[in-house]
Design a protein around this motif. Structure first.
Motif: not given
Length: 388
Positions: A236-240
């Motif tokens: 799960y991407p850090w920016e999200e």
């Protein structure tokens, strides 16, 4: 570099289902293709893919250090300010990482050109690390490939070694694994990594990302039984994550993340112009610039990319001859970069992209995606490779 037509293995689809590769066909269209393979020489692999990957990886680590010590660079990358301390601390304290993938344009001659980094949530790992190795062994057994054929692929071996090393640093050698619900490819990737972790001697429970919780008085995120999650691999991407409801709690809690927060620097397309600024003229880099009014003009032909995007979404390109391609997507409110256009090799109607894997700071294998378009997307096919 050649694309060689070959017969498929006997009953490979049944084997794929048996081994958990349930997304070999997506929406009725093939994702995994083995009616052909890409052929390389050992010299091409060692000199043109493996060596540049390791050199570029070291350059990336150098840049991470610079960004972690500069709020100005954090700001240039549009990283959320409430994450700056976590990013800096994760790097300064030496929090280890697991893996990453570099995407190259390479035709078999001349230097491979880095198109982008996928260093936070790279997928196609199962296909590259496991299923294409099974294909190689069986294709040799069935006489499809010559007996001396090999493959640039120590991905799984490196993953097991890296997981074993990580296990020495986490509570009770237990690492939770997580991805979002209703995504077969991501669940398969995480299931594969769970299996790797178990082979490395770790306990590897699973929890969906949506089910990770907070509990008053706890200094870790918790699972569905309100037990602390000491270490978590999240696809799960850090920016999200940083924008989620509990994102601002991340710096306050002691859950150990894989990948660590400093990977937010390398999963950001803004790293490409930073690489060009610090290593301008490097043979494996393409000119790239932050998009603003003062950006220097690019030569005819460019690619426009948002800082934060996945699987080709919201990428637009114009070739030197004026042909335009674009992919829609949700990443419309992101800052942008522009990168010089460099063609991917074309075989028939297909453009081939090389994904070069790094595990535990070592280059260790590759996977190839192909698409009729010039932009590689989530639906682009995976085709195995061999060294012959």
């Amino acid at each position: 570099m050649l694309r060689i037509d070959i017969p498929e293995r006997n009953n490979w689809k049944a084997l794929a289902h048996e081994l958990g590769f349930h997304f070999h066909t997506i929406g009725g269209e093939p994702y995994w293709k083995e009616d052909a393979y890409y052929q390389f020489t050992m010299e091409q692999v060692e000199q043109d893919i493996e060596a540049p990957t390791e050199e570029l990886h070291e350059m990336c680590m150098e840049l991470v250090d610079k960004v972690c010590h500069s709020n100005a660079l954090m700001q240039r990358l549009s990283l959320p300010e409430h994450m700056w301390d976590s990013i800096h601390h994760s790097w300064k304290s030496g929090q280890p990482h697991l893996y990453g993938r570099m995407d190259f344009a390479y035709s078999g001659t001349g230097p491979a050109k880095l198109l982008e980094l996928n260093y936070d949530t790279p997928t196609s790992l199962y296909e590259a690390g496991f299923f294409q190795w099974v294909w190689l062994e069986q294709a040799i057994e069935q006489g499809i490939l010559p007996r001396h054929a090999d493959q640039y692929n120590s991905i799984q071996e490196r993953l097991i070694n890296a997981m074993a090393h990580l296990g020495d640093r986490i509570e009770a050698r237990t690492m939770h694994f997580s991805c979002i619900k209703d995504n077969a490819e991501e669940r398969a990737t995480v299931h594969y990594l769970q299996d790797v972790a178990v082979q490395a001697g770790l306990k590897a429970p699973f929890i969906y990302t949506e089910d990770i919780g907070l509990r008053a008085g706890m200094d870790h995120f918790v699972d569905l039984d309100d037990k602390p999650i000491h270490a978590l691999f999240k696809l799960y991407p850090w920016e999200e994550m940083a924008d989620d409801d509990f994102g601002e709690q991340i710096p306050q809690l002691n859950t150990h993340w894989f990948e660590p927060p400093w990977k937010a620097i390398l999963s950001n397309k803004g790293i490409l112009p930073l690489l060009w600024e610090h290593f301008e003229g490097h043979p494996n880099l393409l000119p790239a610039f932050f998009e603003n009014a003062s950006s220097p003009p690019l030569p005819a032909g460019w690619v426009r990319k948002p800082f934060f995007s996945r699987e080709g979404s919201n990428i637009e390109l114009i070739t030197p001859s004026g042909q335009r391609e674009a992919v829609d997507g949700p990443y419309t409110d992101s800052p942008w970069i522009r990168q010089a256009y460099h063609p991917m090799p074309r075989f028939g109607n297909n453009h081939a992209l090389i994904g070069s894997w790094v595990v535990g700071d070592r280059a260790c294998g590759m996977g190839i995606r192909e698409d009729v378009g010039r932009i590689t997307k989530d639906s682009s096919c995976f085709v195995p490779h061999a060294i012959v």
